[in-house]
Write an enzyme that holds these catalytic residues in place. Structure first.
Site, PDB file in Angstrom:
ATOM      1  N   CYS A 375      15.368 -48.771 -30.225  1.00 25.07           N
ATOM      2  CA  CYS A 375      14.789 -48.790 -28.877  1.00 25.07           C
ATOM      3  C   CYS A 375      15.550 -47.845 -27.953  1.00 25.07           C
ATOM      4  CB  CYS A 375      14.728 -50.217 -28.349  1.00 25.07           C
ATOM      5  SG  CYS A 375      13.563 -50.377 -26.999  1.00 25.07           S
ATOM      6  N   HIS A 501      11.891 -52.832 -32.524  1.00 22.60           N
ATOM      7  CA  HIS A 501      13.082 -53.608 -32.890  1.00 22.60           C
ATOM      8  C   HIS A 501      12.882 -54.215 -34.276  1.00 22.60           C
ATOM      9  CE1 HIS A 501      15.127 -53.635 -28.943  1.00 22.60           C
ATOM     10  NE2 HIS A 501      13.901 -53.560 -28.450  1.00 22.60           N
ATOM     11  N   GLU A 503      14.934 -55.534 -36.063  1.00 21.35           N
ATOM     12  CA  GLU A 503      15.797 -56.712 -36.237  1.00 21.35           C
ATOM     13  C   GLU A 503      15.058 -58.019 -35.925  1.00 21.35           C
ATOM     14  OE1 GLU A 503      16.025 -54.461 -33.849  1.00 21.35           O
ATOM     15  OE2 GLU A 503      16.874 -55.214 -31.975  1.00 21.35           O
TER      16      GLU A 503
HETATM   17  N1  GLN Z   1      15.692 -49.481 -21.298  1.00 19.97           N
HETATM   18  C1  GLN Z   1      14.794 -48.928 -22.284  1.00 19.97           C
HETATM   19  C2  GLN Z   1      13.341 -49.171 -21.935  1.00 19.97           C
HETATM   20  O1  GLN Z   1      13.046 -50.032 -21.138  1.00 19.97           O
HETATM   21  C3  GLN Z   1      15.084 -49.492 -23.651  1.00 19.97           C
HETATM   22  C4  GLN Z   1      14.726 -50.918 -23.803  1.00 19.97           C
HETATM   23  C5  GLN Z   1      15.325 -51.563 -25.009  1.00 19.97           C
HETATM   24  O2  GLN Z   1      16.226 -51.009 -25.627  1.00 19.97           O
HETATM   25  N2  GLN Z   1      14.877 -52.756 -25.358  1.00 19.97           N
HETATM   26  O3  GLN Z   1      12.479 -48.534 -22.466  1.00 19.97           O
END
Ligand code: GLN
Length: 531
Positions: A375, A501, A503
């Protein structure tokens, strides 16, 4: 179909692992359709707006629910896809009650905790059970039995038993060992059971967490003071991996006793599970993985990532030794990374620590260190590549620098009008179309996969052609091709990053390919490394 419930509560201390106990109980009953309900006393609607320092990791479900991290345990142990409304918070309950009151549903009445709030809780529990056509409902109550904010959930449980529903109560406590005498002390457990009795709930089982297995003496004392038979006192000693717990329970016939009380026949065969646990306990190789984040002070902040690494490692016979590295101070990151076999940059929000993470990614790219970005980790990998390979010196994300000349990461178009913070990100399970002929295609062996997302920002499509021209491959996107969801660098031993994600969907029995490949590459790195 009668409803069957297992109520899991805790006492003496919080943080004893009620989530793992609930998940392990579910595992031992998984031939039945299990639903796992978690009740949290706080007034937030969900933990989505909480800092990981407050509440550990925010877990994301397929339906987009941002829920308590215990759902991570439930899904990692069990073949279930939990839903957002399985996580009840006092916030959700009170919101409904107040809306109903304003609508006039209680016209003429005084609205009270009992019966209105308790009725609402019981109705929700029953609705979930019936809608999911469940055969067993596990209800875990957060915190400990002494907490004021959880009283109402205990009261609802007491009423359900009174109304004739079959509910087995499992109470988890802590048995300290007093060093000076070397003896397991059961008094805190006795007092915790007294608190349960004050709430009108006689526990059927008392599970005692302790450093060592419970001594016979302690077991007899707990049984006597809890009004239960000795075999219903279950020992939960410290173990090396949480996945051992169902086996520890089964050895004590906890599953048989539970099934007898619930009136369910059968027994779960845990042979394949045990093999994976043995691999975790006796790995062939150990690799060192660095996770660079800003919530490194709290061990639960990145729990799903740690567990996903354990899952992958269990299938490979590789033990990931994880070190959390704080990157708020970017200087010296190279020397901090020396000696590691792999790097993970996890998800995150806000500017703090980002320059350090970008430095770490550059180090991994230039030193052939296996790298997985998740992410925010993918967004930072794109920024690093734009700065150092595409000559866009001040490339950045508009999350960190609103006025950057090269916004290679920017707000998703669907996020532009969003003003409120709760549950407004791009959330939950989405389809990722995998580009053929890429490493991702080799890993996933499928044209599409579904993974979970939680973000507001994305790779700016305007920069995609330049990034590609300089060698970055976007190997996964939305089916319409507008959002970049997975990237890789050919020619590097392993350099991949996902906007999703992985995970959140990894299970012990079904590890995610990205973690498996990271560890394979890390094991190779270990061999070629001069250490
Ligand atoms: N801050 C980034 C976004 O909002 C990444 C978010 C995250 O890593 N869950 O896109």
């Amino acid at each position: 179909m009668p409803r069957r419930w297992v109520l899991v509560s805790g006492g003496v201390l919080s943080g004893l692992g009620k989530g793992v106990v609930s998940a392990s109980i579910g595992k031992l009953l998984q031939d039945k359709r299990v639903v796992t309900i978690k009740c949290d006393g706080y007034l937030n609607i969900d933990p989505g707006t909480m800092n990981p320092f407050e509440h550990g990791e925010v877990f994301v479900l397929d339906d987009g629910g941002e829920v308590d991290m215990d759902f991570g345990h439930y899904e990692r142990f069990l073949p279930i896809k939990a839903k957002r409304d399985w996580n009840l918070t006092s916030g959700k309950i009170f919101q409904t009650i107040i809306e109903k009151e304003r609508r006039g549903d209680f016209l003429g009445k005084t609205v009270q905790i009992i019966p209105h709030v308790t009725d609402e809780i019981k109705q929700r529990w029953r609705n979930i059970f019936d809608r999911e056509k469940a055969e067993v409902g596990i209800i875990e109550i957060g915190g400990t039995v002494g907490d004021i904010e959880n009283l109402v959930f205990f009261e609802a449980a007491r009423q359900m038993r009174l109304e004739g529903e079959q509910m087995v109560a499992v109470h988890l406590t802590y048995v300290p060992i007093l060093d000076s005498v070397g003896e397991q002390k059961t008094k805190p457990t006795q007092q915790s059971v007294v608190l349960m009795l004050e709430r009108g709930i006689q526990p059927d089982f008392v599970v005692c967490r302790s450093r060592d297995p419970l001594s016979d003496n302690a077991r007899h004392k707990v049984a006597l003071f809890s009004n239960i038979s000795v075999e219903n006192v279950i020992s939960n000693p410290d173990i090396q991996t949480v996945y051992e717990l169902p086996l520890v329970f089964q050895k004590q016939r906890f599953d048989i006793l539970l099934r007898e009380k619930l009136g369910i026949k059968g027994r779960i065969e845990l042979g394949a599970w045990k093999k994976l646990v043995d691999n975790i306990l006796k790995p062939k190789t150990k690799v060192r993985i660095a996770i660079c984040g800003k919530y490194t002070a709290l061990k639960d902040s990145y729990i799903s990532i740690k567990e996903a690494l354990v899952h992958a490692g269990a299938h490979l016979g590789v033990m990931p030794e994880i070190t959390l590295i704080e990157t708020t101070e970017p200087a010296g990151i190279d020397s901090k990374l020396k000696g590691f076999d792999g790097l993970i940059i996890p998800g995150g929000f806000g500017n703090r620590g980002c320059e350090g993470k970008i430095g770490a990614i550059q180090y991994a790219r230039e030193h052939s260190m296996p790298f997985l970005g998740l992410c925010l980790g993918m967004q930072l990998a794109v920024i690093e590549f734009a700065r150092n390979k595409c000559n866009l010196k001040d490339a950045n994300s508009t999350e960190f620098s609103a006025k950057t000349k090269h916004p290679v990461v920017f707000l998703l178009p669907t996020q532009r009008g969003v003003k409120t913070k709760g549950a407004t990100m791009r959330l939950g399970g989405q389809t990722v179309a995998i580009k053929q002929g890429t490493k991702a295609a080799d890993i996933f062996k499928s044209k599409t996969i579904s993974r979970r997302f939680r973000h507001r920002y994305e790779v700016n499509p305007k920069y995609v052609p330049l990034l590609q021209e300089k060698g970055l491959v976007f190997s996964g996107m939305t089916p319409s091709g507008d959002i970049m969801q997975l990237m890789e660098l050919p020619g590097h031993p392993f350099f991949m990053a996902s906007q999703f994600h992985p995970e959140f969907t990894s299970k012990l029995e079904q590890p995610d390919g990205l973690f498996v490949e990271l560890l394979k590459a890390a094991a190779k790195h270990l061999k070629v490394d001069s250490r």
